[in-house]
Design a protein around this motif. Sequence first.
Motif, PDB file in Angstrom:
ATOM      1  N   ALA A   1       0.583  -1.268  -0.024  1.00 51.02           N
ATOM      2  CA  ALA A   1       0.113   0.099   0.023  1.00 51.02           C
ATOM      3  C   ALA A   1       1.023   1.258  -0.112  1.00 51.02           C
ATOM      4  CB  ALA A   1      -1.126   0.022   1.148  1.00 51.02           C
ATOM      5  N   SER A   2       1.977   0.979   0.347  1.00 55.66           N
ATOM      6  CA  SER A   2       3.099   2.063   0.347  1.00 55.66           C
ATOM      7  C   SER A   2       3.308   2.907  -1.027  1.00 55.66           C
ATOM      8  CB  SER A   2       4.226   2.014   1.332  1.00 55.66           C
ATOM      9  OG  SER A   2       3.986   1.666   2.506  1.00 55.66           O
ATOM     10  N   MET A   3       3.417   1.810  -1.913  1.00 57.10           N
ATOM     11  CA  MET A   3       3.913   2.289  -3.308  1.00 57.10           C
ATOM     12  C   MET A   3       2.391   2.587  -4.142  1.00 57.10           C
ATOM     13  SD  MET A   3       6.181   2.596  -5.481  1.00 57.10           S
ATOM     14  CE  MET A   3       7.663   1.374  -5.364  1.00 57.10           C
ATOM     15  N   ARG A   4       2.390   3.804  -4.105  1.00 61.78           N
ATOM     16  CA  ARG A   4       1.376   4.327  -4.739  1.00 61.78           C
ATOM     17  C   ARG A   4       1.500   5.646  -5.640  1.00 61.78           C
ATOM     18  NH1 ARG A   4       1.914   5.013   0.620  1.00 61.78           N
ATOM     19  NH2 ARG A   4       1.510   7.192   1.391  1.00 61.78           N
ATOM     20  N   LYS A   5       0.564   5.849  -6.468  1.00 64.61           N
ATOM     21  CA  LYS A   5       0.643   7.277  -7.048  1.00 64.61           C
ATOM     22  C   LYS A   5      -0.491   8.227  -6.498  1.00 64.61           C
ATOM     23  CE  LYS A   5       1.877   5.304 -11.509  1.00 64.61           C
ATOM     24  NZ  LYS A   5       1.678   5.165 -12.977  1.00 64.61           N
ATOM     25  N   ILE A   6      -0.059   9.547  -6.449  1.00 61.99           N
ATOM     26  CA  ILE A   6      -0.825  10.275  -6.201  1.00 61.99           C
ATOM     27  C   ILE A   6      -0.709  11.534  -6.691  1.00 61.99           C
ATOM     28  CG2 ILE A   6      -0.718   9.693  -3.514  1.00 61.99           C
ATOM     29  CD1 ILE A   6       1.275  12.153  -3.021  1.00 61.99           C
ATOM     30  N   SER A   7      -1.916  12.566  -6.707  1.00 63.99           N
ATOM     31  CA  SER A   7      -1.689  13.470  -7.710  1.00 63.99           C
ATOM     32  C   SER A   7      -1.218  14.750  -6.661  1.00 63.99           C
ATOM     33  CB  SER A   7      -3.231  14.119  -8.089  1.00 63.99           C
ATOM     34  OG  SER A   7      -4.014  14.172  -6.838  1.00 63.99           O
ATOM     35  N   LEU A   8      -0.406  15.685  -7.228  1.00 61.10           N
ATOM     36  CA  LEU A   8       0.208  16.901  -6.662  1.00 61.10           C
ATOM     37  C   LEU A   8      -0.195  18.143  -7.286  1.00 61.10           C
ATOM     38  CD1 LEU A   8       3.729  15.561  -6.791  1.00 61.10           C
ATOM     39  CD2 LEU A   8       2.281  15.702  -4.782  1.00 61.10           C
ATOM     40  N   PRO A   9      -0.401  19.196  -6.521  1.00 61.44           N
ATOM     41  CA  PRO A   9      -0.898  20.550  -6.814  1.00 61.44           C
ATOM     42  C   PRO A   9       0.121  20.768  -8.192  1.00 61.44           C
ATOM     43  CG  PRO A   9      -0.562  20.509  -4.620  1.00 61.44           C
ATOM     44  CD  PRO A   9       0.029  19.217  -4.796  1.00 61.44           C
ATOM     45  N   ARG A  10      -0.643  21.518  -9.182  1.00 63.83           N
ATOM     46  CA  ARG A  10       0.289  21.888 -10.276  1.00 63.83           C
ATOM     47  C   ARG A  10       1.303  22.762  -9.924  1.00 63.83           C
ATOM     48  NH1 ARG A  10      -1.932  21.586 -15.065  1.00 63.83           N
ATOM     49  NH2 ARG A  10      -3.975  22.165 -14.144  1.00 63.83           N
ATOM     50  N   TYR A  11       1.490  23.729  -8.949  1.00 60.66           N
ATOM     51  CA  TYR A  11       2.557  24.494  -8.506  1.00 60.66           C
ATOM     52  C   TYR A  11       3.632  23.767  -7.868  1.00 60.66           C
ATOM     53  CZ  TYR A  11       1.639  24.193  -3.705  1.00 60.66           C
ATOM     54  OH  TYR A  11       1.714  23.815  -2.207  1.00 60.66           O
ATOM     55  N   LEU A  12       3.378  22.624  -7.436  1.00 62.35           N
ATOM     56  CA  LEU A  12       4.267  21.662  -6.771  1.00 62.35           C
ATOM     57  C   LEU A  12       4.941  20.850  -8.045  1.00 62.35           C
ATOM     58  CD1 LEU A  12       6.137  20.734  -4.567  1.00 62.35           C
ATOM     59  CD2 LEU A  12       4.178  19.093  -4.079  1.00 62.35           C
ATOM     60  N   CYS A  13       4.205  20.538  -9.022  1.00 60.80           N
ATOM     61  CA  CYS A  13       4.915  19.767 -10.176  1.00 60.80           C
ATOM     62  C   CYS A  13       5.744  20.844 -10.766  1.00 60.80           C
ATOM     63  CB  CYS A  13       3.720  19.537 -10.724  1.00 60.80           C
ATOM     64  SG  CYS A  13       2.831  17.978 -10.273  1.00 60.80           S
ATOM     65  N   ASN A  14       5.253  21.857 -10.906  1.00 56.89           N
ATOM     66  CA  ASN A  14       6.254  23.022 -11.838  1.00 56.89           C
ATOM     67  C   ASN A  14       7.334  23.277 -11.001  1.00 56.89           C
ATOM     68  OD1 ASN A  14       4.312  23.345 -13.653  1.00 56.89           O
ATOM     69  ND2 ASN A  14       3.126  25.120 -12.881  1.00 56.89           N
ATOM     70  N   LEU A  15       7.676  23.209  -9.833  1.00 52.15           N
ATOM     71  CA  LEU A  15       8.564  23.311  -8.824  1.00 52.15           C
ATOM     72  C   LEU A  15       9.648  22.193  -9.001  1.00 52.15           C
ATOM     73  CD1 LEU A  15       7.556  25.145  -5.434  1.00 52.15           C
ATOM     74  CD2 LEU A  15       8.824  26.006  -7.114  1.00 52.15           C
TER      75      LEU A  15
END
Length: 154
Positions: A16-30
Amino acid sequence: MRGEGTKIVRATKNAASMRKISLPRYLCNLLVEYRQDLILLSKELGSMWQGSPDSNDIFIFSNYNGQPMEPGSFNHWLTKYCKKNNIEALHPHELRHIATSIWIKNNIPLQTVSSRLGHTNTVITQVIYSHLIKNSDKSCSDVFDQMLGTDKKK
């Protein structure tokens, strides 16, 4: 001497620790910017760069030379950051609890919160965060008050 030796990169503690999560756009850009900076740094350092030569395999928390940070480094930085900004000292794990509290307060479905945290089921999340879940119960009746138009003060 502290900080020397081989860094061990381990697998996650459970499936369960291996998962995909969405991130805020600003964090993705950073993160994209950070990756580009590290790629440039690795080229500038040449043979002194000890991180991965694969730009898709760069540690987010790394030393100047691309090697993974010592486990306590972020905690040390966070302690100094809190002190500098007059914030009560935090342990990195408390950031997880803060985020979870915000999600629950904003009525994110418990299944989503639980999955995001890597809990194997919602019962674990309910037990750990029961005080917040109970506090959000009033919002259930508030929804009906709003829907029925009975939420106006007399």
